[in-house]
Structures are given as C-alpha cells and as structure tokens.
Design a protein around this motif. Structure first.
Motif, PDB file in Angstrom:
ATOM      1  N   LEU A  85       0.754  -1.233   0.026  1.00  0.00           N
ATOM      2  CA  LEU A  85      -0.075   0.087   0.099  1.00  0.00           C
ATOM      3  C   LEU A  85       0.975   1.314   0.091  1.00  0.00           C
ATOM      4  N   VAL A  86       1.816   1.345   0.648  1.00  0.00           N
ATOM      5  CA  VAL A  86       3.003   2.222   0.793  1.00  0.00           C
ATOM      6  C   VAL A  86       3.364   2.470  -0.579  1.00  0.00           C
ATOM      7  N   PHE A  87       3.814   1.439  -1.400  1.00  0.00           N
ATOM      8  CA  PHE A  87       4.322   1.637  -2.858  1.00  0.00           C
ATOM      9  C   PHE A  87       3.325   2.133  -3.675  1.00  0.00           C
ATOM     10  N   ILE A  88       2.039   1.675  -3.372  1.00  0.00           N
ATOM     11  CA  ILE A  88       0.914   2.158  -4.361  1.00  0.00           C
ATOM     12  C   ILE A  88       0.511   3.726  -4.123  1.00  0.00           C
ATOM     13  N   ALA A  89       0.861   4.208  -2.762  1.00  0.00           N
ATOM     14  CA  ALA A  89       0.843   5.743  -2.450  1.00  0.00           C
ATOM     15  C   ALA A  89       1.820   6.520  -3.036  1.00  0.00           C
ATOM     16  N   PHE A  90       2.892   5.722  -3.308  1.00  0.00           N
ATOM     17  CA  PHE A  90       4.008   6.228  -3.801  1.00  0.00           C
ATOM     18  C   PHE A  90       3.956   6.448  -5.369  1.00  0.00           C
ATOM     19  N   LEU A  91       3.411   5.522  -5.878  1.00  0.00           N
ATOM     20  CA  LEU A  91       3.080   5.437  -7.364  1.00  0.00           C
ATOM     21  C   LEU A  91       2.069   6.416  -7.769  1.00  0.00           C
ATOM     22  N   VAL A  92       0.917   6.378  -6.863  1.00  0.00           N
ATOM     23  CA  VAL A  92      -0.062   7.395  -7.445  1.00  0.00           C
ATOM     24  C   VAL A  92       0.387   8.749  -7.031  1.00  0.00           C
ATOM     25  N   GLU A  93       1.052   9.119  -6.238  1.00  0.00           N
ATOM     26  CA  GLU A  93       1.423  10.293  -5.981  1.00  0.00           C
ATOM     27  C   GLU A  93       2.568  10.761  -7.266  1.00  0.00           C
ATOM     28  N   PHE A  94       3.613   9.946  -7.643  1.00  0.00           N
ATOM     29  CA  PHE A  94       4.271  10.487  -8.511  1.00  0.00           C
ATOM     30  C   PHE A  94       3.522  10.416  -9.614  1.00  0.00           C
TER      31      PHE A  94
END
Length: 135
Positions: A85-94
């Motif tokens: 979920l943290v990686f997905i948050a990084f990806l979405v924010e990026f």
C-alpha cells in the motif's frame, strides 16, 4: 505491532512534509538546500542536500525492512500488505502530483518497490526453510 508497521512510510511522510513546506522554508526547493557541508582532506567540498538525505534514510530503512522480512510469524503478512500500500501511494502520488515528479521521489519510490519485492522474496525463501517433514 512494530513488525507489521511499514517503515518505508517514514521517507514518504518526510518528503510530503518538505513538499508542503512544513519542513524548512520554501517547500520543494528546500530539497536542494545543503544540510551537510564538509571540507575533505583532499581540499574538495562535499555537500549533502535534504533530498540526498531522504535517499540515505530510505536506504537505511530498507535495510531494517529486509531484516524484518526474515522473521516469520505475527505481523509478517500484514507488513507485506501495508508495504504494498505504501508503494501504491508512492506510485499514485508520483503520477498525479506535480511536485512529486522529481528524481528524489522516483528513487524513493524505487527503493519502496525493492522493499516490496525483496520482502516477499525473503519471506518465501525463509518460510521454505521452516517447513519440516516428520518421517
């Protein structure tokens, strides 16, 4: 509880605080401000910016995440899910936030991806060793 907490959220939160201007002055340009400047014996000047410091922090956090992945038991599966979920948050924010489209954020996101893939690989590998067959 601590075993289930994804430590990679720390660099994510720190970057977002810097992006919002809550860390230092000037918001995102603060990532380029030097936080450490040292004069080397060779005469060269070595400096580290806030963005570089975030990357070093994320690499240190990655080390502890990989150590946590070697343990099987309570919180291990939750940690993997929360890390994803943290990686997905990084990806979405990026992809969606203009101020997150920087090299520093991309490197942090890549470190988080390595955490997710490495955590799963280490857990699967160490879980295979824990299986014992009684004959």
């Amino acid at each position: 509880m601590f075993n289930a907490f994804p430590l990679m959220i720390i660099p994510f939160v720190l970057y977002n605080l810097a992006m919002l201007g809550l860390m230092g002055s000037g918001g995102l340009p603060a990532l380029k401000n030097d936080v450490v400047v040292l004069s080397m014996i060779s005469g060269a000047i070595w400096s580290m910016s806030l963005g570089d410091l975030f990357i070093v922090l994320a690499l240190c956090v990655l080390f502890f995440e990989i150590l946590k992945a070697t343990r099987n038991g309570g919180g291990s599966l939750a940690n993997h899910m929360l890390s994803m979920l943290v990686f997905i948050a990084f990806l979405v924010e990026f992809l969606l936030v203009q101020d997150a489209a920087t090299q520093v954020f991309f490197i942090l996101m890549t470190i988080t991806l390595i955490d997710v893939i490495g955590g799963f690989a280490v857990s699967v590998r160490s879980a295979g060793r824990d299986v014992s067959i009684g004959l």
